[in-house]
Design a protein around this motif. Sequence first.
Motif, PDB file in Angstrom:
ATOM      1  N   ARG A 238       4.837   4.568  -1.974  1.00  0.00           N
ATOM      2  CA  ARG A 238       5.653   4.698  -0.954  1.00  0.00           C
ATOM      3  C   ARG A 238       5.752   2.960  -0.445  1.00  0.00           C
ATOM      4  O   ARG A 238       4.711   2.513  -0.331  1.00  0.00           O
ATOM      5  CB  ARG A 238       5.302   5.544   0.023  1.00  0.00           C
ATOM      6  CG  ARG A 238       5.186   6.944  -0.670  1.00  0.00           C
ATOM      7  CD  ARG A 238       4.769   7.786   0.590  1.00  0.00           C
ATOM      8  NE  ARG A 238       5.618   8.101   1.591  1.00  0.00           N
ATOM      9  CZ  ARG A 238       5.416   8.709   2.627  1.00  0.00           C
ATOM     10  NH1 ARG A 238       4.241   9.302   3.047  1.00  0.00           N
ATOM     11  NH2 ARG A 238       6.497   8.876   3.762  1.00  0.00           N
ATOM     12  N   GLU A 239       7.047   2.667  -0.182  1.00  0.00           N
ATOM     13  CA  GLU A 239       7.292   1.414   0.625  1.00  0.00           C
ATOM     14  C   GLU A 239       7.000   1.308   1.924  1.00  0.00           C
ATOM     15  O   GLU A 239       7.715   2.331   2.731  1.00  0.00           O
ATOM     16  CB  GLU A 239       8.786   1.121   0.031  1.00  0.00           C
ATOM     17  CG  GLU A 239       8.996  -0.626   0.594  1.00  0.00           C
ATOM     18  CD  GLU A 239      10.292  -0.950   0.267  1.00  0.00           C
ATOM     19  OE1 GLU A 239      10.705  -1.887   0.698  1.00  0.00           O
ATOM     20  OE2 GLU A 239      11.155  -0.008  -0.217  1.00  0.00           O
ATOM     21  N   SER A 240       6.083   0.391   2.526  1.00  0.00           N
ATOM     22  CA  SER A 240       5.861   0.313   3.825  1.00  0.00           C
ATOM     23  C   SER A 240       7.100  -0.315   4.658  1.00  0.00           C
ATOM     24  O   SER A 240       7.639  -1.201   4.184  1.00  0.00           O
ATOM     25  CB  SER A 240       4.670  -0.406   4.176  1.00  0.00           C
ATOM     26  OG  SER A 240       4.585  -1.015   5.386  1.00  0.00           O
ATOM     27  N   ILE A 241       7.232   0.380   5.930  1.00  0.00           N
ATOM     28  CA  ILE A 241       8.273  -0.205   6.687  1.00  0.00           C
ATOM     29  C   ILE A 241       7.816  -0.357   7.875  1.00  0.00           C
ATOM     30  O   ILE A 241       8.680  -0.230   8.943  1.00  0.00           O
ATOM     31  CB  ILE A 241       9.694   0.918   6.695  1.00  0.00           C
ATOM     32  CG1 ILE A 241       9.186   2.246   7.246  1.00  0.00           C
ATOM     33  CG2 ILE A 241      10.366   1.040   5.535  1.00  0.00           C
ATOM     34  CD1 ILE A 241      10.407   3.016   7.547  1.00  0.00           C
ATOM     35  N   PHE A 242       6.615  -0.610   8.012  1.00  0.00           N
ATOM     36  CA  PHE A 242       5.850  -1.086   9.342  1.00  0.00           C
ATOM     37  C   PHE A 242       6.617  -1.979  10.089  1.00  0.00           C
ATOM     38  O   PHE A 242       6.917  -1.853  11.325  1.00  0.00           O
ATOM     39  CB  PHE A 242       4.541  -1.034   8.981  1.00  0.00           C
ATOM     40  CG  PHE A 242       3.741  -1.624  10.331  1.00  0.00           C
ATOM     41  CD1 PHE A 242       3.681  -0.570  11.233  1.00  0.00           C
ATOM     42  CD2 PHE A 242       3.296  -2.720  10.723  1.00  0.00           C
ATOM     43  CE1 PHE A 242       3.011  -0.795  12.671  1.00  0.00           C
ATOM     44  CE2 PHE A 242       2.632  -3.221  11.964  1.00  0.00           C
ATOM     45  CZ  PHE A 242       2.391  -2.173  12.899  1.00  0.00           C
ATOM     46  N   GLU A 243       6.985  -3.222   9.493  1.00  0.00           N
ATOM     47  CA  GLU A 243       7.770  -4.326   9.816  1.00  0.00           C
ATOM     48  C   GLU A 243       8.868  -3.949  10.684  1.00  0.00           C
ATOM     49  O   GLU A 243       8.965  -4.191  11.934  1.00  0.00           O
ATOM     50  CB  GLU A 243       8.107  -5.102   9.043  1.00  0.00           C
ATOM     51  CG  GLU A 243       8.742  -6.484   9.539  1.00  0.00           C
ATOM     52  CD  GLU A 243       8.734  -7.718   8.731  1.00  0.00           C
ATOM     53  OE1 GLU A 243       9.754  -8.627   8.793  1.00  0.00           O
ATOM     54  OE2 GLU A 243       8.339  -7.762   7.809  1.00  0.00           O
TER      55      GLU A 243
END
Length: 389
Positions: A238-243
């Motif tokens: 899964r791709e992180s979107i924390f930014e």
Amino acid sequence: MRLSIIAVIVILNLCFQSVNAQSEQIITEDFKPSSLNQPEKIFPQVNSQRRVRASISATNASKVQLDIGGVKYDMLKDRNGVWTGESNPQDEGFHYYQLNIDGASVPDPGSLYFYGAGRWGSGIEIPSTDQDFFALKDVPHGLVSENIYFSKLTNSFRRCFVYTPDGYSENLKTRYPVLYLQHGSFEDETGWSSQGKANLILDNLIASKNAVPMIIVMDNGYAFKSENKEVKDPSKQRESIFEDVLIKEVVPMIDAKFRTIAKREGRAIAGLSMGANQTMRIMMNHLDTFSYYGGFSGTANYPSSDAIDVSSFLNGKYKGGNALNKQIKLFWLGLGTKEPAPFPKSVGAFRNMLEQQGIKYQYYESPETAHEWLTWRRCLKEFASKLFK
């Protein structure tokens, strides 16, 4: 005759060496309950040699081990079915550990539990010579609050913990700068205020006038885009979107909910290990939002490399040192002197790149600590004392 004398001397030396080796293994019986034990629990314990002693009742078990520092130590059972055992001397500071009972790793029921290594488990504190800076002392204390919010980007409820300094609730006209502080891999938003003692470190720094009163925001670095469960592929990471979560949701929420200095000069961002990687990328992508950076035991060049191509690294954002020196008020890096690979090499390559570009930075080494919380506590102390001045 001379050969016989020499032989006797050799034998005596070997005997003395054997005695010395055995004496090094003698355990000093001055164990005391750990400061992180659950109320009224006697075990685990720590002695002056920095050994850990654990004990658990497991009458029907056939093998029990103390698992700490990547090493498993066999424990012995008495006639009442109580298993007890000790570790070798450990480094100063906080350590995760567990018990292994017949192959099953479980938390020690005698210790408090902390989230680390991707699970809730046991933790123990080996007293450090400089523990005064994060000790609970008779000084004015701030407040750590739990803030729950709904993230539209992840389509889920999330939370962050927010430290507000002493006087925040009384000085209603005062606005405060904000430090966004991130945890490491397989940890969460509880790490900095429990294992890290961030609130106590700031309480003590502020009380001694070695730090500016500030707000600290500690969010969860694991954030992923909501997926359609019907088409989800478990083989894909899964791709992180924390930014995006931090910039588009958390920062605006904090500025709306708290009395912040809502401009780049009033914001700092820092993190440890994985958090150092995340926050460095966020910092360089959003120099209009942050003006101070701290990287503890990590940078954005992970895994390590012998050299960094400044043209391609983070899309060339480190080209042009003079411009960055004008934008970034403090670029700070910290590392333990006993850090394992690849961290020294990775941080070393990054520092070389900074120096080649003429980018100003400050570097700190924590003596005799590895990739662990005492390193990061010391880093926070040094970093926070230089912020917003």
